[in-house]
Design a protein around this motif. Structure first.
Motif, PDB file in Angstrom:
ATOM      1  N   VAL A 295      33.806   7.136  30.572  1.00 33.65           N
ATOM      2  CA  VAL A 295      35.144   6.580  30.765  1.00 33.65           C
ATOM      3  C   VAL A 295      35.351   5.322  29.932  1.00 33.65           C
ATOM      4  O   VAL A 295      36.479   5.005  29.549  1.00 33.65           O
ATOM      5  CB  VAL A 295      35.404   6.315  32.268  1.00 33.65           C
ATOM      6  CG1 VAL A 295      34.533   5.169  32.782  1.00 33.65           C
ATOM      7  CG2 VAL A 295      36.873   6.032  32.530  1.00 33.65           C
ATOM      8  N   ASP A 296      34.276   4.582  29.649  1.00 32.67           N
ATOM      9  CA  ASP A 296      34.410   3.350  28.870  1.00 32.67           C
ATOM     10  C   ASP A 296      34.893   3.619  27.450  1.00 32.67           C
ATOM     11  O   ASP A 296      35.531   2.766  26.832  1.00 32.67           O
ATOM     12  CB  ASP A 296      33.068   2.617  28.814  1.00 32.67           C
ATOM     13  CG  ASP A 296      32.652   2.052  30.151  1.00 32.67           C
ATOM     14  OD1 ASP A 296      33.525   1.831  31.002  1.00 32.67           O
ATOM     15  OD2 ASP A 296      31.436   1.836  30.350  1.00 32.67           O
ATOM     16  N   LEU A 297      34.597   4.793  26.945  1.00 35.74           N
ATOM     17  CA  LEU A 297      35.053   5.178  25.608  1.00 35.74           C
ATOM     18  C   LEU A 297      36.367   5.948  25.646  1.00 35.74           C
ATOM     19  O   LEU A 297      37.243   5.735  24.808  1.00 35.74           O
ATOM     20  CB  LEU A 297      33.971   6.023  24.918  1.00 35.74           C
ATOM     21  CG  LEU A 297      34.335   6.722  23.611  1.00 35.74           C
ATOM     22  CD1 LEU A 297      34.841   5.733  22.568  1.00 35.74           C
ATOM     23  CD2 LEU A 297      33.136   7.500  23.073  1.00 35.74           C
ATOM     24  N   LEU A 298      36.537   6.821  26.621  1.00 31.32           N
ATOM     25  CA  LEU A 298      37.673   7.738  26.598  1.00 31.32           C
ATOM     26  C   LEU A 298      38.947   7.136  27.187  1.00 31.32           C
ATOM     27  O   LEU A 298      40.048   7.520  26.786  1.00 31.32           O
ATOM     28  CB  LEU A 298      37.310   9.018  27.351  1.00 31.32           C
ATOM     29  CG  LEU A 298      36.124   9.811  26.789  1.00 31.32           C
ATOM     30  CD1 LEU A 298      35.956  11.112  27.552  1.00 31.32           C
ATOM     31  CD2 LEU A 298      36.297  10.080  25.303  1.00 31.32           C
ATOM     32  N   ASP A 299      38.835   6.229  28.134  1.00 33.19           N
ATOM     33  CA  ASP A 299      40.008   5.634  28.773  1.00 33.19           C
ATOM     34  C   ASP A 299      40.465   4.428  27.953  1.00 33.19           C
ATOM     35  O   ASP A 299      39.717   3.452  27.821  1.00 33.19           O
ATOM     36  CB  ASP A 299      39.663   5.201  30.197  1.00 33.19           C
ATOM     37  CG  ASP A 299      40.875   4.700  30.977  1.00 33.19           C
ATOM     38  OD1 ASP A 299      41.858   4.241  30.361  1.00 33.19           O
ATOM     39  OD2 ASP A 299      40.837   4.761  32.219  1.00 33.19           O
TER      40      ASP A 299
END
Length: 230
Positions: free
Chosen positions: A176-180
């Motif tokens: 999530v740290d990369l995709l959001d």
């Protein structure tokens, strides 16, 4: 010698390519006895909506330290539908992630692999100054990275290798740290201004049309002790 080999597989399924990398190519390269062997490779098709526009071609970046690159290039001889680029590189670690898991196991989290060329009209020294002295600190400030590896290609090692001026591997503890976009750009309230800061910064030294990015998993098969370069 340090060198990197980028194997791409247009028209090949992500699952089949992932299996080939893990079960065939990594053991084959490791059997050659390199001092260092790391691989960042795609596992599955990336999401279409994310903070980063991901390339959808399956790919794997093999980072190697060895005396002679020729056996490694030969070991990655492309099959039908694959293409290989290889470059001698100088690699630095602005943010080194200590390994606390077994060698060769999948590293926790996910990675962002990016390749690019410098913007037309900017000389090589100024490009490196902007990238290393300006953009890298901005990346470490804005994005929730837990590891950052930076490579500068020089001489290509195989005919037909793309002209590249930079290769970056960024590590994130959670997907999530990369995709959001909210997490990728430092939080909901800071997302828009930080995204603008990053966009303005990269436009000053990168050929934006040359940038390619992949969502990857990482495996550190052989490595020395972690190194850090400010």
């Amino acid at each position: 010698m340090s060198f990197q080999l980028l194997l791409e597989a247009p028209g090949v399924g992500h699952g089949a390519f992932d299996a080939r990398v893990r079960r065939e190519l990594v053991p084959r390269l490791n059997s050659l006895g390199p001092r260092v062997l790391r691989v960042a490779h795609t596992e599955a098709p990336p999401p279409r909506l994310a903070a980063v526009p991901f390339d959808r071609v399956p790919a794997a970046l093999f980072s190697v330290e060895a005396e002679d690159p020729a056996p490694y290039v030969e070991a990655l001889a492309p099959q039908a539908g694959e293409r290989l680029g290889a470059w001698r590189v100088t690699t630095t670690w602005p943010l080194a992630q200590e390994r606390a898991w077994a060698a060769g196991a999948r590293s926790p989290g996910v990675g962002l692999l990016s390749t690019f060329r410098r913007r037309r009209g900017i000389d090589p020294a100024r490009f490196l100054e902007r990238w290393h002295g300006g953009h890298t600190p901005l990346t470490l400030e804005v994005h929730p990275v837990v590891g950052y590896v930076r490579s500068v290609p020089s001489a290509p090692l195989v005919p037909g290798s793309a002209e590249l001026h930079g290769i970056v591997e960024e590590r994130f503890a959670r997907r999530v740290d990369l995709l959001d976009p909210r997490r990728f750009y430092g939080g909901a309230w800071r997302m828009v201004p930080n995204a603008l800061r990053v966009a303005v910064d990269i436009a000053g030294f990168l050929d934006l049309g040359s940038v390619r990015s992949w969502l990857v998993a990482e495996r550190r098969v052989r490595e020395p002790q972690a190194r850090r370069e400010p």
